[in-house]
Design a protein around this motif. Structure first.
Motif, PDB file in Angstrom:
ATOM      1  N   GLU A 199      -0.786   5.103   5.836  1.00 19.23           N
ATOM      2  CA  GLU A 199       0.011   4.231   4.958  1.00 19.23           C
ATOM      3  C   GLU A 199      -0.397   4.439   3.495  1.00 19.23           C
ATOM      4  N   HIS A 200      -1.699   4.503   3.238  1.00 13.77           N
ATOM      5  CA  HIS A 200      -2.176   4.781   1.880  1.00 13.77           C
ATOM      6  C   HIS A 200      -1.671   6.143   1.393  1.00 13.77           C
ATOM      7  N   LEU A 201      -1.693   7.133   2.298  1.00 14.58           N
ATOM      8  CA  LEU A 201      -1.258   8.477   1.926  1.00 14.58           C
ATOM      9  C   LEU A 201       0.213   8.488   1.508  1.00 14.58           C
ATOM     10  N   ALA A 202       1.055   7.809   2.243  1.00 11.45           N
ATOM     11  CA  ALA A 202       2.487   7.764   1.901  1.00 11.45           C
ATOM     12  C   ALA A 202       2.699   7.126   0.533  1.00 11.45           C
ATOM     13  N   ILE A 203       2.011   6.037   0.272  1.00 11.09           N
ATOM     14  CA  ILE A 203       2.124   5.353  -1.023  1.00 11.09           C
ATOM     15  C   ILE A 203       1.590   6.244  -2.131  1.00 11.09           C
ATOM     16  N   PHE A 204       0.419   6.854  -1.905  1.00 14.66           N
ATOM     17  CA  PHE A 204      -0.198   7.708  -2.919  1.00 14.66           C
ATOM     18  C   PHE A 204       0.702   8.891  -3.272  1.00 14.66           C
TER      19      PHE A 204
END
Length: 186
Positions: A15-20
């Motif tokens: 989830e963090h990766l998608a946002i980043f």
């Protein structure tokens, strides 16, 4: 023309990766900075090794023709940051906003982690990150120490401490370590 390699160590934070990815691509496109996004994923059962992942990403950045890189934690999103080329390492994660309320997060004077830009040749001269730091922390402190010892200019100010007569710990970066009690319970 300068080309930035954005190197992100990753493990199990999809989830963090998608946002980043969405955020950094929009940010750098709007700033008109040519870049390659390099996500280096560690998927084994060993402890996280941020330094090793960043070194792997650096090799890819060189192959992709990047002449400078930024080592970027996945949970730090730029608000007003200059990702432009620098002839020396620049630590970008100095003023961190912790949440939506705008509360600042405290960092210490010689903090060199989170988001740090390096020209390719200077990172090579420092011999990259140490691959010996498993778990969280100290790989960025080790790199900063090597920068200082090798006369590498950085954007950090250093405070000279007066010498006192007392016993202290000395970390040589080879075989010294500190054991810290784990207070986390999963």
């Amino acid at each position: 023309m300068n080309k930035l390699g954005v190197i992100v160590p990753h493990r199990h934070r999809w989830e963090h990766l998608a946002i980043f990815k969405r955020h950094i691509i929009n940010y750098l496109d709007n700033k008109k900075i040519p870049f390659e996004l390099i996500i280096v994923n560690q998927d084994d059962g060993k402890q996280f090794n941020r330094g090793m992942l960043l070194n792997i990403g650096f090799k890819y950045a060189k192959r992709l023709g990047c002449n400078y890189v930024v080592f970027h934690d996945i949970d730090l999103l730029p608000i007003d940051v200059d990702y432009g080329y620098s002839d020396f390492p620049v630590h970008l994660a100095k003023d961190i906003v912790e949440d939506e309320t705008g509360n600042p997060k405290k960092t210490f004077e010689q903090y060199f982690g989170g988001v740090t830009i390096f020209p390719v040749e200077e990172f090579r001269r420092m011999n990259g990150y140490s691959n010996r730091y498993w778990g969280w922390g100290f790989e960025d402190d080790d790199l900063l120490l090597r920068c200082v010892r090798n006369g590498c200019q950085t954007d950090l100010g250093f405070i000279k401490n007066s010498k006192r007569k007392f016993t202290a710990l000395y970390f040589n970066g080879i075989n010294s370590y500190v054991e810290i009690k784990n207070n986390f319970s999963l």
